[in-house]
Scaffold this active site. Structure first.
Site, PDB file in Angstrom:
ATOM      1  N   GLN A 267      53.052 -11.806  -6.650  1.00 54.33           N
ATOM      2  CA  GLN A 267      53.652 -13.090  -7.029  1.00 54.33           C
ATOM      3  C   GLN A 267      54.872 -12.936  -7.937  1.00 54.33           C
ATOM      4  OE1 GLN A 267      52.987 -16.157  -5.951  1.00 54.33           O
ATOM      5  NE2 GLN A 267      51.281 -15.522  -4.651  1.00 54.33           N
TER       6      GLN A 267
ATOM      7  N   CYS B 288      45.027 -17.688   1.156  1.00 54.59           N
ATOM      8  CA  CYS B 288      44.038 -16.844   1.829  1.00 54.59           C
ATOM      9  C   CYS B 288      42.637 -17.447   1.775  1.00 54.59           C
ATOM     10  CB  CYS B 288      44.031 -15.443   1.210  1.00 54.59           C
ATOM     11  SG  CYS B 288      45.600 -14.596   1.399  1.00 54.59           S
TER      12      CYS B 288
END
Length: 383
Positions: A180, A325
């Site tokens: 990230q 996810c």
């Protein structure tokens, strides 16, 4: 108007990246492993080496410390399983946090089955780790510490440099999942004492299906896949050369434009936060200061995230309820559970993640729709 505010899940590929990649599908498509006799394959290999150099510049390491993978999940798997395989005979323990991405959490469950011990650092209500807690958990059996650079759901940026310093002093391998943060905030693997680092191109306007693992020179790690001799025999499988070259181009763009993007997304995040201040029963998750500039996780009293996601989507706005996810899971987020968010609020939490292709007019529209949506859904909620 269509407004995409789910950039933590994946980003739109930059047109310059697509342009760079295109000829490596149709003209320069040869396998770089045949570069010793094919001039076209040598061209591909040279471009891949340039991509390696770009990533090394981004992280402040040597190009030969960059290994190409299929993305963040593979890099995370390799970092943990590779260290465990290297230490198979003596076993040992791994220290991590309960708010890691599932690529880490699931891998830790696997190595537990292999006989390795896993311990978790506590996090505070903002998802922040205390380096002093790490000092207390480390023993003579600790092989590896894995702590993410920034959390993918609530954006909290961990004290990686302090954690790395502790690990280096103790002679313990330190891995961080920087999926990230790579190309979004500064990373210096030398200054931060990082031994292993995972990144993924599709999080910074590159293609999906490609990433990298930084392995500091001298770190002893085994491959976790068997096959050919690619990547110095440590990562088998035909190179995804167009995507690797595209990832290099995405990194080159980030090296020039990262600072400007950071300012822009922070400006737009502040626009949303100013709006939220005037909405009753809406709370921001994550650290108030040490948080990714493009991330905003909010919990809303009386409004289920599932309903709000649909309402926003019907109005052309895409956000998420957490990690992409786990988007089809009905369980409460393990991250929100770990920071102690009450279950009813955890189910009422959405993640807004901005990117360089967003602009303030979109945020004005989002703010209007969000306020109206909260009001309507609260009116419809059973009492």
């Amino acid at each position: 108007m269509y407004v995409y505010l789910n950039n933590a899940a994946t980003t739109k590929v930059d047109g310059r990246v697509l342009f760079k990649m295109s000829k490596y599908f149709s003209e320069l498509y040869e396998n770089p492993m045949t570069s010793n006799y094919s001039p076209l394959a040598k061209n591909v290999e040279d471009e891949m080496d340039k991509a390696r150099e770009s990533i090394a510049k981004l992280l402040n390491c040597k190009p030969n410390e960059i290994y190409f993978t299929s993305g963040g999940t593979e890099s995370d798997n390799w970092a943990i399983k590779g260290i465990c395989l290297r230490n198979w005979d003596k076993k040992g323990e791994i220290i991590s946090t309960p708010i890691e991405h599932m690529a880490i959490i699931a891998t830790l469950k696997t190595v537990e089955k292999w006989g390795f011990k896993v311990k978790f650092l506590p996090v505070n209500k903002y998802g922040m780790v205390d380096p002093d807690d790490l000092k207390k958990l480390i023993t003579k059996d600790t092989l590896l510490v894995s702590v993410m650079h920034a959390n993918n759901e609530i954006g909290t940026i961990e004290p990686i440099e302090e954690i790395g310093k502790i690990c280096r002093e103790k002679g313990i391998v330190f891995h961080t999942d920087a999926v990230q943060t790579a190309c979004h905030i500064d990373i210096d693997v030398k200054k931060m004492n990082i031994d292993l680092l995972s990144l993924s191109a599709h999080k910074f306007y590159g293609p999906k299906g490609v990433g990298a693992l930084f392995i500091r020179e001298g770190v002893e790690i085994d491959p976790f896949m068997d096959g050919g001799h690619q990547e110095k025999g440590l990562r088998s499988g035909t190179h995804n050369s167009p995507s690797i070259i595209g990832m290099g181009e995405a990194v080159n763009i980030a090296l020039k434009e990262m600072e400007e993007e950071r300012k822009n997304v922070l400006y737009m995040r502040n626009m949303i936060e100013e709006k939220i201040k005037n909405l009753e029963g809406v709370y921001i998750n994550g650290d108030p200061y040490k948080r990714l500039p493009n991330n905003l996780s909010i919990s809303i009293e009386g409004v289920k995230a599932e309903s709000l996601l649909v309402y926003l989507a019907l109005n052309g706005i895409i956000v998420s309820a957490g990690a992409a996810c786990s988007a089809k899971e009905k369980e409460v987020s393990h991250v929100l559970k770990a920071i102690g968010l009450p279950e009813d609020l955890a189910y009422n939490t959405i993640r807004i993640s901005l990117g360089k292709f967003n602009y303030p007019k979109e945020i004005e529209y989002f703010n209007e729709v969000l306020e109206t949506g909260i009001k309507k859904l609260r009116e419809l909620a059973p009492r």
